[in-house]
Design an enzyme around this catalytic site. Structure first.
Site, mmCIF file in Angstrom:
data_model
loop_
_atom_site.group_PDB
_atom_site.id
_atom_site.type_symbol
_atom_site.label_atom_id
_atom_site.label_comp_id
_atom_site.label_asym_id
_atom_site.label_seq_id
_atom_site.Cartn_x
_atom_site.Cartn_y
_atom_site.Cartn_z
ATOM 1 C CE1 TYR A 111 32.694 46.485 37.593
ATOM 2 C CE2 TYR A 111 32.979 45.206 35.603
ATOM 3 C CZ TYR A 111 32.550 45.311 36.906
ATOM 4 O OH TYR A 111 31.979 44.217 37.525
ATOM 5 N N GLY B 298 44.377 36.412 44.000
ATOM 6 C CA GLY B 298 45.722 35.826 44.071
ATOM 7 C C GLY B 298 46.165 35.387 45.455
ATOM 8 N N PRO C 144 37.010 34.842 41.292
ATOM 9 C CG PRO C 144 37.224 34.059 39.078
ATOM 10 C CD PRO C 144 36.795 35.257 39.875
ATOM 11 C CG LEU C 145 41.884 33.806 39.365
ATOM 12 C CD1 LEU C 145 42.726 34.597 38.370
ATOM 13 C CD2 LEU C 145 42.322 32.335 39.372
ATOM 14 C CB ALA C 146 40.717 34.395 46.272
HETATM 15 N N1 LIG Z 1 29.137 41.691 40.061
HETATM 16 C C1 LIG Z 1 29.950 42.273 40.914
HETATM 17 O O1 LIG Z 1 29.545 42.894 41.902
HETATM 18 C C2 LIG Z 1 31.421 42.164 40.670
HETATM 19 C C3 LIG Z 1 32.326 42.593 41.643
HETATM 20 C C4 LIG Z 1 33.686 42.471 41.348
HETATM 21 C C5 LIG Z 1 34.105 41.955 40.116
HETATM 22 N N2 LIG Z 1 33.181 41.577 39.192
HETATM 23 C C6 LIG Z 1 33.567 41.005 37.884
HETATM 24 O O2 LIG Z 1 34.321 39.841 38.105
HETATM 25 C C7 LIG Z 1 35.596 39.954 37.470
HETATM 26 C C8 LIG Z 1 36.612 39.229 38.291
HETATM 27 O O3 LIG Z 1 36.730 39.813 39.587
HETATM 28 P P1 LIG Z 1 38.147 40.013 40.265
HETATM 29 O O4 LIG Z 1 39.012 40.794 39.348
HETATM 30 O O5 LIG Z 1 37.961 40.517 41.629
HETATM 31 O O6 LIG Z 1 38.620 38.492 40.294
HETATM 32 P P2 LIG Z 1 39.938 37.658 40.448
HETATM 33 O O7 LIG Z 1 40.179 36.970 39.164
HETATM 34 O O8 LIG Z 1 39.765 36.848 41.669
HETATM 35 O O9 LIG Z 1 41.103 38.686 40.756
HETATM 36 C C9 LIG Z 1 41.873 39.309 39.756
HETATM 37 C C10 LIG Z 1 42.874 40.188 40.443
HETATM 38 O O10 LIG Z 1 43.743 39.385 41.248
HETATM 39 C C11 LIG Z 1 45.082 39.594 40.838
HETATM 40 N N3 LIG Z 1 45.811 38.314 40.924
HETATM 41 C C12 LIG Z 1 45.347 37.086 40.630
HETATM 42 N N4 LIG Z 1 46.304 36.166 40.853
HETATM 43 C C13 LIG Z 1 47.387 36.833 41.284
HETATM 44 C C14 LIG Z 1 48.700 36.427 41.695
HETATM 45 N N5 LIG Z 1 49.077 35.148 41.709
HETATM 46 N N6 LIG Z 1 49.567 37.395 42.094
HETATM 47 C C15 LIG Z 1 49.205 38.694 42.084
HETATM 48 N N7 LIG Z 1 47.965 39.143 41.712
HETATM 49 C C16 LIG Z 1 47.063 38.217 41.319
HETATM 50 C C17 LIG Z 1 45.007 40.067 39.397
HETATM 51 O O11 LIG Z 1 46.159 40.810 39.075
HETATM 52 P P3 LIG Z 1 46.764 40.686 37.573
HETATM 53 O O12 LIG Z 1 45.815 41.441 36.692
HETATM 54 O O13 LIG Z 1 48.098 41.342 37.707
HETATM 55 O O14 LIG Z 1 46.841 39.236 37.240
HETATM 56 C C18 LIG Z 1 43.751 40.944 39.467
HETATM 57 O O15 LIG Z 1 44.064 42.199 40.034
HETATM 58 C C19 LIG Z 1 35.819 41.454 37.308
HETATM 59 O O16 LIG Z 1 36.695 41.767 36.257
HETATM 60 C C20 LIG Z 1 34.424 41.932 37.024
HETATM 61 O O17 LIG Z 1 34.142 41.736 35.656
HETATM 62 C C21 LIG Z 1 31.848 41.663 39.462
#
Ligand SMILES: NC(=O)c1ccc[n+]([C@@H]2O[C@H](COP(=O)([O-])OP(=O)(O)OC[C@H]3O[C@@H](n4cnc5c(N)ncnc54)[C@H](OP(=O)(O)O)[C@@H]3O)[C@@H](O)[C@H]2O)c1
Length: 316
Positions: free
Chosen positions: A51, A228, A224-226
């Protein structure tokens, strides 16, 4: 914040974890994000060696100075197995690599950047097509023996890939981190459409969700938040499915007097597999909004309505 056991291990983790993939490289902002999570009762932090090219682990470590004594109160998870472009030499492309040398070297780098002497959990990030289970076992044995890693798990692995590792790995695999959300429910949907030619779909997840339940492997939901798309983020070309699903999320949130993020996370918490959502937002208000899920109870019917909205149609 409620807590849960990770897999069959004694580790007590917060029901919701914070993913650190998107932490700011500006240290003060990264610390604000981590503080916001701690203030909500989150004690579980998910990292990976790749990361930000290692920078996320590095900025995270500033929290030790901010909150002395914290290390013993939190659980740190990191991942290895993806060798970045430029490693070992300038022209090397990104490769999956489960070799003994890569696994051990990766953990040593994570420990250095996180400024800690051990990881609570180490995951294999993405399946390596050339995996040699004996070699993974040798690396895990060594890391466990010297106290650098307490528990092990995988990410993005199918049931068969886990079973292959388990032919040699002696430690229990306590977690499998997989993409899962209302907008991306393939893992659950596969179990519903299995054996239905008329739907033009093939099950691709090999019963991984059920396998993890049977073997008491915690499913950690990434994304999990797709990002956003169902909770207010501006989408350039929204399709009808996502618009309808977002409308249902908004309606349920209004009915229950909670945030839209809480509805998305509560949908994962309602599943009996005891899924641990790993939220990736860096925004303190959104972290608090998502953590409201801890006190939201979705009914069987509400869960299914969200599932159908996200999959874009009624169950057969
Ligand atoms: N194992 C794997 O292959 C893998 C792959 C990907 C991720 N991960 C892990 O899983 C964690 C979560 O994944 P993720 O970050 O993709 O998940 P997520 O929680 O679905 O998405 C977070 C992203 O969505 C944005 N977001 C959420 N709600 C929003 C809204 N209402 N308006 C605008 N933007 C919004 C956030 O921006 P803001 O920060 O501005 O809120 C952030 O950029 C990662 O941090 C990582 O640790 C693992």
């Amino acid at each position: 914040m409620n807590q849960m056991r990770l897999g069959d291990s004694p580790l007590q983790a917060s029901r919701i974890g914070l993913g650190c993939m998107r932490l700011s490289d500006v240290q003060s902002q990264a610390v604000s994000t981590v503080r916001a999570a701690l203030d909500q009762g989150i004690n579980f932090f998910d990292h990976a060696d790749v990361y930000g090219g290692g920078s996320r682990e590095q900025v995270f470590s500033a929290i030790w100075e901010d909150r002395p004594g914290l290390r013993d109160q939190v659980l740190l998870q990191s991942k290895c197995g993806i060798r970045r472009a430029g490693d070992p030499d300038a022209h090397s492309p990104t490769r999956y690599d489960f070799s003994y040398e890569h696994i051990v070297r990766s953990v040593e780098g994570s420990l250095r950047r996180l400024q800690t002497d051990h990881l609570d959990v180490l995951l294999l990030h993405r399946p390596d097509a050339l995996v040699e289970p004996e070699e993974v076992a040798r690396a895990f044995d060594e890391l466990h023996r010297v106290g650098k890693v307490r528990f092990f798990g995988v990410s993005n692995h199918t049931s068969a890939q886990i079973q292959l590792l388990q032919t040699c790995v002696r430690q229990p695999l306590i977690a499998n981190q997989l993409e899962l959300s209302v907008a991306h429910s393939q893992l659950i949907n596969d179990g519903i459409v299995f054996n239905r030619d008329d739907l033009g779909v093939m099950s691709r997840s090999e019963g991984t969700l059920e396998f993890c339940r049977i073997r008491k492997i915690t499913i950690q939901a990434w994304g999990p938040l797709a990002r956003g798309v169902l909770s207010g983020s501006a989408v350039s070309n929204p399709d009808a499915r996502m618009e309808q699903a977002a409308a249902l999320v908004a309606q349920l949130a209004a009915d229950k007097g909670v945030s839209r993020e809480a509805i998305l996370i509560a949908w994962l918490l309602r599943h009996p597999a005891r899924i641990q959502p790993i939220i990736g937002t860096t925004n303190p208000e959104r972290i608090a909004a998502a953590c409201q899920a801890d006190r939201v109870e979705l009914t069987h019917e509400e869960w299914y309505r969200l599932f159908e909205a996200g999959r874009g149609g009624r169950v057969p």
